[in-house]
Design a protein around this motif. Structure first.
Motif, mmCIF file in Angstrom:
data_model
loop_
_atom_site.group_PDB
_atom_site.id
_atom_site.type_symbol
_atom_site.label_atom_id
_atom_site.label_comp_id
_atom_site.label_asym_id
_atom_site.label_seq_id
_atom_site.Cartn_x
_atom_site.Cartn_y
_atom_site.Cartn_z
ATOM 1 N N ASN A 255 0.799 -1.197 -0.050
ATOM 2 C CA ASN A 255 0.114 0.034 -0.016
ATOM 3 C C ASN A 255 0.977 1.344 0.120
ATOM 4 N N LEU A 256 1.922 1.345 -0.614
ATOM 5 C CA LEU A 256 2.926 2.479 -0.690
ATOM 6 C C LEU A 256 2.189 3.190 -1.830
ATOM 7 N N LYS A 257 2.138 4.425 -1.852
ATOM 8 C CA LYS A 257 1.715 5.450 -2.734
ATOM 9 C C LYS A 257 2.681 5.904 -3.728
ATOM 10 N N THR A 258 3.882 6.143 -3.452
ATOM 11 C CA THR A 258 4.964 6.725 -4.063
ATOM 12 C C THR A 258 6.355 5.963 -3.787
ATOM 13 N N LEU A 259 7.193 5.894 -4.890
ATOM 14 C CA LEU A 259 8.445 5.266 -5.067
ATOM 15 C C LEU A 259 9.433 6.249 -5.343
ATOM 16 N N ARG A 260 10.462 6.175 -4.466
ATOM 17 C CA ARG A 260 11.571 7.070 -4.741
ATOM 18 C C ARG A 260 13.078 6.262 -5.209
ATOM 19 N N VAL A 261 13.562 6.732 -6.145
ATOM 20 C CA VAL A 261 14.957 6.235 -6.343
ATOM 21 C C VAL A 261 16.177 7.315 -6.417
ATOM 22 N N MET A 262 17.132 6.944 -6.024
ATOM 23 C CA MET A 262 18.378 7.879 -6.086
ATOM 24 C C MET A 262 19.139 7.127 -7.268
ATOM 25 N N ALA A 263 19.318 7.774 -8.374
ATOM 26 C CA ALA A 263 19.856 7.142 -9.450
ATOM 27 C C ALA A 263 20.722 7.846 -10.081
ATOM 28 N N ARG A 264 22.141 7.140 -10.868
ATOM 29 C CA ARG A 264 22.910 7.957 -11.410
ATOM 30 C C ARG A 264 22.258 8.514 -12.745
ATOM 31 N N THR A 265 22.775 9.739 -12.974
ATOM 32 C CA THR A 265 22.109 10.496 -14.280
ATOM 33 C C THR A 265 22.138 9.960 -15.423
ATOM 34 N N ASN A 266 23.214 9.106 -15.492
ATOM 35 C CA ASN A 266 23.299 8.310 -16.890
ATOM 36 C C ASN A 266 22.101 7.217 -16.988
ATOM 37 N N VAL A 267 21.462 6.939 -16.083
ATOM 38 C CA VAL A 267 20.347 5.761 -16.481
ATOM 39 C C VAL A 267 19.027 6.633 -16.094
ATOM 40 N N MET A 268 18.880 7.975 -16.084
ATOM 41 C CA MET A 268 17.642 8.569 -15.851
ATOM 42 C C MET A 268 16.491 8.236 -17.107
ATOM 43 N N ASN A 269 17.125 7.975 -18.365
ATOM 44 C CA ASN A 269 15.840 7.588 -19.282
ATOM 45 C C ASN A 269 15.509 6.327 -19.078
ATOM 46 N N PHE A 270 16.168 5.252 -18.506
ATOM 47 C CA PHE A 270 15.626 3.908 -17.870
ATOM 48 C C PHE A 270 14.360 4.117 -17.289
ATOM 49 N N TYR A 271 14.609 4.866 -16.115
ATOM 50 C CA TYR A 271 13.622 5.038 -14.966
ATOM 51 C C TYR A 271 12.248 5.922 -15.740
ATOM 52 N N ASN A 272 12.566 6.985 -16.522
ATOM 53 C CA ASN A 272 11.712 7.753 -17.186
ATOM 54 C C ASN A 272 10.731 6.921 -17.980
ATOM 55 N N ARG A 273 11.261 5.724 -18.556
ATOM 56 C CA ARG A 273 10.451 4.785 -19.548
ATOM 57 C C ARG A 273 9.713 4.030 -18.614
#
Length: 196
Positions: free
Chosen positions: A145-163
């Motif tokens: 029942n979590l509503k939001t997830l957070r990830v601290m990611a390296r900027t070179n993989v931002m597109n992966f998370y955006n997708r």
């Protein structure tokens, strides 16, 4: 039997996955790309995504995590873990009973969860394994029942998370001498379980 770049190849129409090459009867000439795509297709079908089941797997996962995230930075063993390991859900990707990918989910509050340590061995990257691991963690977050997830990611993989639907918030910052950014994912209400 033929050989390309020192790898054994069976007759067309057969599959020699243990040599990482698969041939089909449709082609008479094989390019490195054809061979790679065939290996990729076979590997993806054989990946199992699941939770850690015992202490041996946990230790193997930590070693795999270190190989991907810390060893390339010259960091010693032990730097791949933190004090939150025992209170987290660990997902792994197995190929041929070997851990080739891993990721972690832990609650930060009643509504917010953290995804961390998403790590795929280099030879298994760009095959959808990271996507499967993150999707597994999203499903577990919905069960919790979590509503939001957070990830601290390296900027070179931002597109992966955006997708995957994660949205960057704030400015990039340095962590371990690498540029990082926080990204957030809002779980759709339909995924969250209704509790009475």
């Amino acid at each position: 039997m033929w050989s390309i770049s020192g790898l054994a190849i069976l007759l067309p129409g057969t599959c020699a996955f243990n040599t990482e090459i698969c041939l089909t009867a449709a082609c008479s000439r094989w390019t490195q790309i054809d061979l790679y795509l065939c290996r990729l297709g076979n590997a993806i079908k054989m990946i199992e995504i699941r939770s850690i089941q015992n202490e041996i797997e946990f230790n193997d996962m930590l070693y795999q995590r270190w190989l991907v995230l810390r060893a390339p930075l010259g960091m010693p063993r032990g730097t791949e873990k933190d004090k939150y390991e025992d209170n987290a859900f660990h997902a792994i990707a197995l190929w041929d009973r070997q851990i080739v990918g891993s990721a972690r989910l832990r609650p930060l509050s009643e509504d917010l969860g953290s995804i961390a340590y998403v790590a795929i061995l280099p030879e298994f990257q760009n095959q959808g394994i990271g996507t499967q691991l993150v999707q597994k963690l999203i499903a577990i977050a919905a069960e919790q029942n979590l509503k939001t997830l957070r990830v601290m990611a390296r900027t070179n993989v931002m597109n992966f998370y955006n997708r995957l639907g994660f949205i960057a918030e704030g400015e990039p910052f340095d962590y371990l001498d690498l540029s990082h950014i926080f990204l957030y994912y809002k779980l759709p209400a339909a995924l969250q379980l209704v509790t009475d």
